[in-house]
Design a protein around this motif. Structure first.
Motif, PDB file in Angstrom:
ATOM      1  N   GLN A  85      21.837  30.718  32.698  1.00 36.71           N
ATOM      2  CA  GLN A  85      22.713  30.245  31.670  1.00 36.71           C
ATOM      3  C   GLN A  85      23.985  30.868  32.381  1.00 36.71           C
ATOM      4  OE1 GLN A  85      22.147  32.110  27.762  1.00 36.71           O
ATOM      5  NE2 GLN A  85      23.627  30.807  26.961  1.00 36.71           N
ATOM      6  N   THR A  86      25.157  30.112  32.207  1.00 34.54           N
ATOM      7  CA  THR A  86      26.604  30.629  32.792  1.00 34.54           C
ATOM      8  C   THR A  86      27.208  31.203  31.245  1.00 34.54           C
ATOM      9  OG1 THR A  86      26.757  29.009  34.381  1.00 34.54           O
ATOM     10  CG2 THR A  86      28.744  30.120  33.433  1.00 34.54           C
ATOM     11  N   VAL A  87      27.548  32.318  31.315  1.00 36.77           N
ATOM     12  CA  VAL A  87      28.431  32.929  30.295  1.00 36.77           C
ATOM     13  C   VAL A  87      29.927  32.877  30.425  1.00 36.77           C
ATOM     14  CG1 VAL A  87      26.229  34.512  29.492  1.00 36.77           C
ATOM     15  CG2 VAL A  87      28.109  35.261  31.197  1.00 36.77           C
ATOM     16  N   GLN A  88      30.487  32.990  29.222  1.00 34.69           N
ATOM     17  CA  GLN A  88      32.033  33.177  29.367  1.00 34.69           C
ATOM     18  C   GLN A  88      32.240  34.680  29.048  1.00 34.69           C
ATOM     19  OE1 GLN A  88      34.500  31.089  30.279  1.00 34.69           O
ATOM     20  NE2 GLN A  88      33.111  29.691  31.133  1.00 34.69           N
ATOM     21  N   VAL A  89      33.157  35.573  29.698  1.00 35.28           N
ATOM     22  CA  VAL A  89      33.368  36.779  29.243  1.00 35.28           C
ATOM     23  C   VAL A  89      35.170  36.768  29.013  1.00 35.28           C
ATOM     24  CG1 VAL A  89      33.432  39.228  29.788  1.00 35.28           C
ATOM     25  CG2 VAL A  89      31.740  37.761  30.967  1.00 35.28           C
ATOM     26  N   GLY A  90      35.276  37.060  27.562  1.00 35.87           N
ATOM     27  CA  GLY A  90      36.678  37.272  27.051  1.00 35.87           C
ATOM     28  C   GLY A  90      37.024  38.483  27.189  1.00 35.87           C
ATOM     29  N   ILE A  91      38.357  38.861  27.368  1.00 33.29           N
ATOM     30  CA  ILE A  91      38.820  40.051  27.623  1.00 33.29           C
ATOM     31  C   ILE A  91      40.078  40.172  26.924  1.00 33.29           C
ATOM     32  CG2 ILE A  91      37.617  40.767  29.579  1.00 33.29           C
ATOM     33  CD1 ILE A  91      40.462  40.316  31.164  1.00 33.29           C
ATOM     34  N   ARG A  92      40.318  41.342  26.275  1.00 33.22           N
ATOM     35  CA  ARG A  92      41.675  41.594  25.817  1.00 33.22           C
ATOM     36  C   ARG A  92      41.911  43.174  25.845  1.00 33.22           C
ATOM     37  NH1 ARG A  92      39.034  40.405  20.249  1.00 33.22           N
ATOM     38  NH2 ARG A  92      38.264  42.448  19.546  1.00 33.22           N
ATOM     39  N   VAL A  93      43.291  43.494  25.434  1.00 40.33           N
ATOM     40  CA  VAL A  93      43.738  45.144  25.637  1.00 40.33           C
ATOM     41  C   VAL A  93      43.949  45.054  24.040  1.00 40.33           C
ATOM     42  CG1 VAL A  93      45.219  46.483  26.355  1.00 40.33           C
ATOM     43  CG2 VAL A  93      44.465  45.058  27.799  1.00 40.33           C
ATOM     44  N   ALA A  94      43.173  46.333  23.651  1.00 40.78           N
ATOM     45  CA  ALA A  94      43.515  46.790  22.307  1.00 40.78           C
ATOM     46  C   ALA A  94      44.108  47.846  22.249  1.00 40.78           C
ATOM     47  CB  ALA A  94      42.111  47.227  21.638  1.00 40.78           C
ATOM     48  N   HIS A  95      44.426  48.656  23.265  1.00 33.77           N
ATOM     49  CA  HIS A  95      45.344  49.803  23.256  1.00 33.77           C
ATOM     50  C   HIS A  95      45.887  50.141  24.690  1.00 33.77           C
ATOM     51  CE1 HIS A  95      47.043  53.742  22.204  1.00 33.77           C
ATOM     52  NE2 HIS A  95      46.556  54.284  23.076  1.00 33.77           N
ATOM     53  N   LEU A  96      47.001  50.160  24.805  1.00 27.83           N
ATOM     54  CA  LEU A  96      47.497  50.941  26.173  1.00 27.83           C
ATOM     55  C   LEU A  96      48.219  51.958  25.919  1.00 27.83           C
ATOM     56  CD1 LEU A  96      47.914  49.233  28.783  1.00 27.83           C
ATOM     57  CD2 LEU A  96      50.049  48.233  27.809  1.00 27.83           C
ATOM     58  N   GLY A  97      47.822  53.144  26.640  1.00 25.74           N
ATOM     59  CA  GLY A  97      48.226  54.473  26.594  1.00 25.74           C
ATOM     60  C   GLY A  97      49.291  54.682  27.725  1.00 25.74           C
ATOM     61  N   THR A  98      49.587  55.929  27.975  1.00 24.92           N
ATOM     62  CA  THR A  98      50.331  56.293  29.226  1.00 24.92           C
ATOM     63  C   THR A  98      49.480  56.166  30.520  1.00 24.92           C
ATOM     64  OG1 THR A  98      51.508  57.915  27.841  1.00 24.92           O
ATOM     65  CG2 THR A  98      51.784  58.124  30.221  1.00 24.92           C
ATOM     66  N   SER A  99      48.154  56.711  30.407  1.00 27.03           N
ATOM     67  CA  SER A  99      47.350  56.439  31.520  1.00 27.03           C
ATOM     68  C   SER A  99      46.079  55.822  31.169  1.00 27.03           C
ATOM     69  CB  SER A  99      47.030  57.912  32.239  1.00 27.03           C
ATOM     70  OG  SER A  99      46.524  58.860  31.239  1.00 27.03           O
ATOM     71  N   SER A 100      45.897  55.375  29.934  1.00 30.06           N
ATOM     72  CA  SER A 100      44.409  54.952  29.735  1.00 30.06           C
ATOM     73  C   SER A 100      44.612  53.487  28.871  1.00 30.06           C
ATOM     74  CB  SER A 100      43.905  55.783  28.925  1.00 30.06           C
ATOM     75  OG  SER A 100      44.495  55.783  27.458  1.00 30.06           O
TER      76      SER A 100
END
Length: 147
Positions: A85-100
């Protein structure tokens, strides 16, 4: 007494994610129960996020001075996936800190809702000292597009 339990995790739609990466399952991904083993999902998380960063010029795994260290991971499973099976991996950013950064990742099979979803947190550090550093501007720009 009020219920203080967090809401039960639920699948999400593809529209909840900003970028996608196809990944082909492998024979070895299946476990004795005939579906992809849970540890493989974490590998997909890493692959999708890091490939996105590399392709957008935000991560140089060979000569870069900044690297991301995983300090937290989590995953909820809703439906089985299996080789072939081929899967699709969705990504997003929920929090953007100074170094994290907190990345949220959705794994999609044939359905329009996640078979699994999770998150991981990277703390970006100096490659030599392993001490946190502010996100490099190019990385920050690429991540902001995923917010």
């Amino acid at each position: 007494m009020p219920n203080t339990n967090p809401p039960k995790p639920a699948p999400e739609s593809r529209s909840a994610y900003k970028a996608f990466r196809p990944i082909t399952t492998r024979w070895m991904d299946n476990d004795a129960y005939g579906h992809v083993n849970n540890v493989v999902y974490y590998s997909w998380f890493d692959t999708a996020v890091n490939a996105h960063l590399i392709e957008h010029g935000a991560l140089d795994i060979h000569a870069g001075e900044t690297i991301g260290l995983v300090i937290e991971t989590h995953c909820n499973y809703f439906a089985s996936l299996a080789f072939p099976q081929t899967v699709q991996v969705g990504i997003r950013v929920a929090h953007l800190g100074t170094s994290s950064v907190r990345y949220e990742v959705g794994i999609f099979g044939d359905a329009d809702t996640t078979a699994a979803k999770g998150h991981f947190v990277h703390v970006y550090v100096d490659k030599i000292t392993r001490r946190p550093v502010p996100l490099p501007q190019r990385l920050k720009t690429v991540l902001e597009a995923l917010l």
